[in-house]
Design a protein around this motif. Sequence first.
Motif, mmCIF file in Angstrom:
data_model
loop_
_atom_site.group_PDB
_atom_site.id
_atom_site.type_symbol
_atom_site.label_atom_id
_atom_site.label_comp_id
_atom_site.label_asym_id
_atom_site.label_seq_id
_atom_site.Cartn_x
_atom_site.Cartn_y
_atom_site.Cartn_z
ATOM 1 N N LEU A 65 60.270 59.827 54.917
ATOM 2 C CA LEU A 65 61.390 58.923 55.178
ATOM 3 C C LEU A 65 61.067 57.892 56.257
ATOM 4 O O LEU A 65 61.856 56.971 56.473
ATOM 5 C CB LEU A 65 62.616 59.741 55.606
ATOM 6 N N GLY A 66 59.935 58.044 56.919
ATOM 7 C CA GLY A 66 59.558 57.100 57.969
ATOM 8 C C GLY A 66 60.430 57.195 59.201
ATOM 9 O O GLY A 66 60.727 56.173 59.839
ATOM 10 N N LEU A 67 60.847 58.417 59.549
ATOM 11 C CA LEU A 67 61.752 58.605 60.675
ATOM 12 C C LEU A 67 60.998 58.934 61.954
ATOM 13 O O LEU A 67 59.965 59.599 61.926
ATOM 14 C CB LEU A 67 62.735 59.745 60.370
ATOM 15 N N LYS A 68 61.569 58.466 63.058
ATOM 16 C CA LYS A 68 61.052 58.806 64.393
ATOM 17 C C LYS A 68 62.231 58.853 65.341
ATOM 18 O O LYS A 68 63.323 58.334 65.023
ATOM 19 C CB LYS A 68 60.017 57.765 64.854
ATOM 20 N N PRO A 69 62.087 59.490 66.500
ATOM 21 C CA PRO A 69 63.207 59.573 67.438
ATOM 22 C C PRO A 69 63.790 58.196 67.757
ATOM 23 O O PRO A 69 63.062 57.239 68.017
ATOM 24 C CB PRO A 69 62.582 60.213 68.678
ATOM 25 N N GLY A 70 65.116 58.105 67.693
ATOM 26 C CA GLY A 70 65.818 56.848 67.937
ATOM 27 C C GLY A 70 66.242 56.140 66.666
ATOM 28 O O GLY A 70 67.126 55.273 66.708
ATOM 29 N N ASP A 71 65.626 56.481 65.527
ATOM 30 C CA ASP A 71 66.019 55.873 64.245
ATOM 31 C C ASP A 71 67.379 56.407 63.809
ATOM 32 O O ASP A 71 67.813 57.488 64.217
ATOM 33 C CB ASP A 71 64.992 56.170 63.156
ATOM 34 N N GLY B 147 64.713 64.302 67.198
ATOM 35 C CA GLY B 147 63.504 65.116 67.267
ATOM 36 C C GLY B 147 62.784 65.203 65.932
ATOM 37 O O GLY B 147 63.395 65.066 64.868
ATOM 38 N N ILE B 148 61.476 65.386 66.021
ATOM 39 C CA ILE B 148 60.624 65.594 64.849
ATOM 40 C C ILE B 148 59.879 66.914 65.058
ATOM 41 O O ILE B 148 59.276 67.139 66.109
ATOM 42 C CB ILE B 148 59.612 64.451 64.655
ATOM 43 N N LEU B 149 59.905 67.794 64.057
ATOM 44 C CA LEU B 149 59.268 69.100 64.173
ATOM 45 C C LEU B 149 57.791 69.047 63.800
ATOM 46 O O LEU B 149 57.373 68.225 62.985
ATOM 47 C CB LEU B 149 59.973 70.114 63.260
ATOM 48 N N GLN B 150 57.020 69.927 64.394
ATOM 49 C CA GLN B 150 55.633 70.103 63.977
ATOM 50 C C GLN B 150 55.597 70.781 62.610
ATOM 51 O O GLN B 150 56.529 71.503 62.246
ATOM 52 C CB GLN B 150 54.875 70.960 64.996
ATOM 53 N N PRO B 151 54.543 70.569 61.835
ATOM 54 C CA PRO B 151 54.447 71.238 60.534
ATOM 55 C C PRO B 151 54.457 72.756 60.691
ATOM 56 O O PRO B 151 53.803 73.305 61.577
ATOM 57 C CB PRO B 151 53.102 70.754 59.979
ATOM 58 N N THR B 152 55.214 73.420 59.834
ATOM 59 C CA THR B 152 55.282 74.882 59.844
ATOM 60 C C THR B 152 54.690 75.483 58.568
ATOM 61 O O THR B 152 54.469 76.689 58.511
ATOM 62 C CB THR B 152 56.741 75.353 59.970
ATOM 63 N N GLY B 153 54.478 74.647 57.546
ATOM 64 C CA GLY B 153 54.022 75.164 56.267
ATOM 65 C C GLY B 153 55.128 75.820 55.469
ATOM 66 O O GLY B 153 54.883 76.406 54.420
ATOM 67 N N SER B 154 56.362 75.726 55.944
ATOM 68 C CA SER B 154 57.502 76.341 55.269
ATOM 69 C C SER B 154 58.435 75.256 54.743
ATOM 70 O O SER B 154 58.187 74.053 54.897
ATOM 71 C CB SER B 154 58.261 77.248 56.240
ATOM 72 N N VAL B 155 59.530 75.697 54.128
ATOM 73 C CA VAL B 155 60.501 74.754 53.584
ATOM 74 C C VAL B 155 61.154 73.932 54.690
ATOM 75 O O VAL B 155 61.711 72.864 54.440
ATOM 76 C CB VAL B 155 61.569 75.529 52.766
ATOM 77 N N LEU B 156 61.075 74.412 55.927
ATOM 78 C CA LEU B 156 61.648 73.673 57.051
ATOM 79 C C LEU B 156 61.041 72.270 57.167
ATOM 80 O O LEU B 156 61.706 71.343 57.631
ATOM 81 C CB LEU B 156 61.418 74.447 58.351
ATOM 82 N N ASP B 157 59.798 72.105 56.739
ATOM 83 C CA ASP B 157 59.142 70.798 56.811
ATOM 84 C C ASP B 157 59.835 69.759 55.935
ATOM 85 O O ASP B 157 59.676 68.565 56.151
ATOM 86 C CB ASP B 157 57.675 70.911 56.372
ATOM 87 N N ARG B 158 60.623 70.201 54.939
ATOM 88 C CA ARG B 158 61.252 69.289 53.984
ATOM 89 C C ARG B 158 62.738 69.100 54.253
ATOM 90 O O ARG B 158 63.438 68.497 53.435
ATOM 91 C CB ARG B 158 61.058 69.830 52.564
ATOM 92 N N LEU B 159 63.231 69.609 55.372
ATOM 93 C CA LEU B 159 64.661 69.540 55.666
ATOM 94 C C LEU B 159 64.957 68.593 56.818
ATOM 95 O O LEU B 159 64.093 68.325 57.657
ATOM 96 C CB LEU B 159 65.196 70.937 56.014
ATOM 97 N N VAL B 160 66.178 68.114 56.829
ATOM 98 C CA VAL B 160 66.698 67.360 57.967
ATOM 99 C C VAL B 160 67.831 68.195 58.551
ATOM 100 O O VAL B 160 68.815 68.495 57.866
ATOM 101 C CB VAL B 160 67.211 65.979 57.544
#
Length: 406
Positions: free
Chosen positions: A149-155, A179-192
């Motif tokens: 989505l091209g998101l970063k803090p402040g967007d 905030g932006i999360l570090q990769p976890t390799g789980s479904v959390l990486d695909r959620l907002v």
Amino acid sequence: MSFVGLALAYLRRRWGQALLSVVVGALGIAAVATAMVGFDALPRAARQAWGGVDLVVGSKGSALDLVLCCALHVADPRGLVSTKTAMAAVHSPMVRAAAPIALGDNVRGWRIVGTTPALLQIYHARFAQGGPWTGKLQAVAGAIAARTLGLKPGDTFVGAHGLAGDGELHEHFPYTVVGILQPTGSVLDRLVLTDIDTVRYVHVEQARIEKEERGSTDEDEGPARFPDAATAIVAAYRVPTAALLMQRRIDASDGLSAANPSLEIARLLGYARPVTVAVAAFGLLLAAIAAAGAAVGLLATMTARTKDLALLRVLGARRFDLATVALSEAAVIGAAALVLGGLLAVALLALARDALAERTGLLLQPEVGLFDAGMVIGGTVLVTLLAAAVPALRALHADIEELLQS
């Protein structure tokens, strides 16, 4: 010229038939290898996707639907539960962390999940940028969602109603990324992620605005009627023995059902096993057809080369040398089929990985073990030897006088 070189020369003369045997054999090898490796990698991908979630608690219904919706996030919600009631049901010293989740909105097809910071503890998530939400209409993006989505803090971004990506926009309620999360390799990486009160607030206020503007609303009015509504509760155990007690206790309560992601996915893969067996059987059938075709081709060419064999025998070739020609031709066909089949299997697994990641978020990471590789290579060698057996035995038992007379 060596006997192996002679075999290659013979193959060049009948390249069409040899190519057909190679292609059919390669398709069989690819089907078997893809089924073996893919079925082994799928459970690992599912386990990685649901991360640290050991238990999902939702409304009464199918446990598998509950897991697909709220642990893997590939299905639609089926109902609401009271957060207070469900959280009380999972409250136990055996539970390490529990968090409610509320579904219903998306941003360009990526799910917006209302929850609490406890969800980050369940997935052992860390921040790459920024930090957690501290108020309404603040969001934290998973690694893949943020990158896509091209998101970063402040967007800022605007969510849409529903999970399909084409719902009505909540234009009056823009989110701010904190905030932006570090990769976890789980479904959390695909959620907002956002605060669960934000999801309730957006739905209630959007329904109020629509009623004021046109006297009706397309919004789900559940949050208005059900102030502490949630889609489900996800939890992580502190001790493995909790799996033996928690699910049974919750299933016995009114209005709630519990699901174990590991158990439900294993059951789902059990349903899919006949398909895997069928694909492997089809691959073996193709390999058998290729072997039969190669054997018939070798036998026909050995018969057509009677004069050649006789000349070789006159020049001093032994019977074993004549058999070497047939074995060499079969070995070349088998080796070519093995290489091409391996490349096809890699390509098929890559396509499956991309398609699965795009549609479900599961990250398929195929690993070829020594046993799997040995099975495929050993099977190819066995089929090659069987294909060459009749022509080679015929060459071994051929008498020079019979060859000269024929």
